[in-house]
Every structure is written in C-alpha cells, then in structure tokens.
Design a protein around this motif. Sequence first.
Motif, PDB file in Angstrom:
ATOM      1  N   PRO A  51      35.690  80.995  24.165  1.00 40.03           N
ATOM      2  CA  PRO A  51      36.993  82.708  24.463  1.00 40.03           C
ATOM      3  C   PRO A  51      36.556  84.296  23.639  1.00 40.03           C
ATOM      4  O   PRO A  51      36.282  84.450  24.378  1.00 40.03           O
ATOM      5  N   ASN A  52      36.952  83.592  22.201  1.00 40.15           N
ATOM      6  CA  ASN A  52      36.473  84.407  21.385  1.00 40.15           C
ATOM      7  C   ASN A  52      35.222  84.921  21.126  1.00 40.15           C
ATOM      8  O   ASN A  52      35.522  86.860  21.413  1.00 40.15           O
ATOM      9  N   ALA A  55      35.593  87.040  25.267  1.00 40.63           N
ATOM     10  CA  ALA A  55      35.714  88.415  25.161  1.00 40.63           C
ATOM     11  C   ALA A  55      35.641  89.541  24.030  1.00 40.63           C
ATOM     12  O   ALA A  55      35.203  90.807  24.527  1.00 40.63           O
ATOM     13  N   THR A  72      32.136  80.685  30.487  1.00 46.23           N
ATOM     14  CA  THR A  72      33.629  80.183  31.453  1.00 46.23           C
ATOM     15  C   THR A  72      33.288  78.860  31.363  1.00 46.23           C
ATOM     16  O   THR A  72      34.020  78.537  31.189  1.00 46.23           O
ATOM     17  N   ARG A  75      31.781  76.139  29.871  1.00 45.44           N
ATOM     18  CA  ARG A  75      33.429  75.837  28.885  1.00 45.44           C
ATOM     19  C   ARG A  75      33.350  74.888  29.357  1.00 45.44           C
ATOM     20  O   ARG A  75      34.384  73.807  29.224  1.00 45.44           O
TER      21      ARG A  75
END
Length: 195
Positions: A51-52, A55, A72, A75
């Motif tokens: 997620p980091n 982003a 996404t 994951r």
Amino acid sequence: MPLRPLPLLAPLAALSLAGCGVNTIPAADETVKAKWADVQSQYQRRADLVPNLVATVKGYATHEQATLTGVTEARARATSVTLRADDLSDPAKMRAFQDAQNSLSGALGRLLSVKEAYPDLKADQQFLALQSQLEGTENRINVARQDYNEAVRQYNTLIRTFPTALTAKIVYGATPKTPYEATSPGADQAPKVSF
C-alpha cells in the motif's frame, strides 16, 4: 546367582527408542511449521509494504490507474489465501497459496516497470526507499522459501527412511509435507535482457 535380564533391557530399550525417531519426528515437524511461519511472515511484510508503494506511485502516475488497481487487487487476493501449518501436506492448498502470491509478484513487476516511464518517479526518494524495501523483501521471501524447502526435505527424508519410517507411520501417522515450487509460467527460464 543368575543374571536378571530386566536391568540389561532398560538401556537397550532406551537406545532403540532413541534410534527410532520418537523425538526427532516431532522436532522435524515443528521445524517445518516454524519455517513455514517464516515464509508467511515475509509475505505479510510484503503485503504491508505494497500500500505504501502504491500510494507513492499514485502521486506521480495517476494515469497508470489500471496497473495500480491490479496491484491492489493482487494484494487483496494474496492476503485472502491463507495456508495453515496443518495444510502443508495438501498439494492443492499449497498450489492455491502459491498462485495467489505469484499473482502479486507479477503485479508488482508491472508496477515497478512504471518507474521507467516517469523520470520524476525514479528520482523520488520515497519511491526508491520503498523499492529497495520491496526488493529486500522479495529476497527475504526467497530465502525463507529455500529454508522451508530444506526443512521439508529433511522431514520427508526422516519419515521415509528406516527405522524412523516405522515410528512415523505407526506412532504419528506422518505424511510428507509439500515443498514450495515455482509455479509462474516461464519460471524455469532465465529472463532475456536486451537493449
């Protein structure tokens, strides 16, 4: 005075029990489970980093939405498929877990290739740091899988060789564990790099 066979049998019984794997089989089984927990830990580390990374890339490459969405979703699939230590003898469950993880690996590869199209992204320190963390995590995952496979090899050898094979079947009902295998298409071929 006649010899009593009972005192002589006790050391012989202890020696024969030591050689039949009564203690080594559960120890090897626990090692396999611990090594599998290490593999899961490394996959969790990767899932936490994704997620980091997404982003950070999203800030630079908003028109690469399909790639970001793919990462996404991959994951989410990878973290939804779990494999308990009790399932390590089930090749079908192992394959489902491996497929989910390979899907995430492929999506991450596509995401990391996005950086080539965006010079600003390549220079971003956050992206470089996350990329380095992700690369390190992939290496840790590989080492953890190798350690797991070695523990599986030792366990499977132990339960299939005499005399521990007898103890494994009779006392523990032991079954072979499933090693982690490469399942990505072309994983057996070296990648070709050309400029």
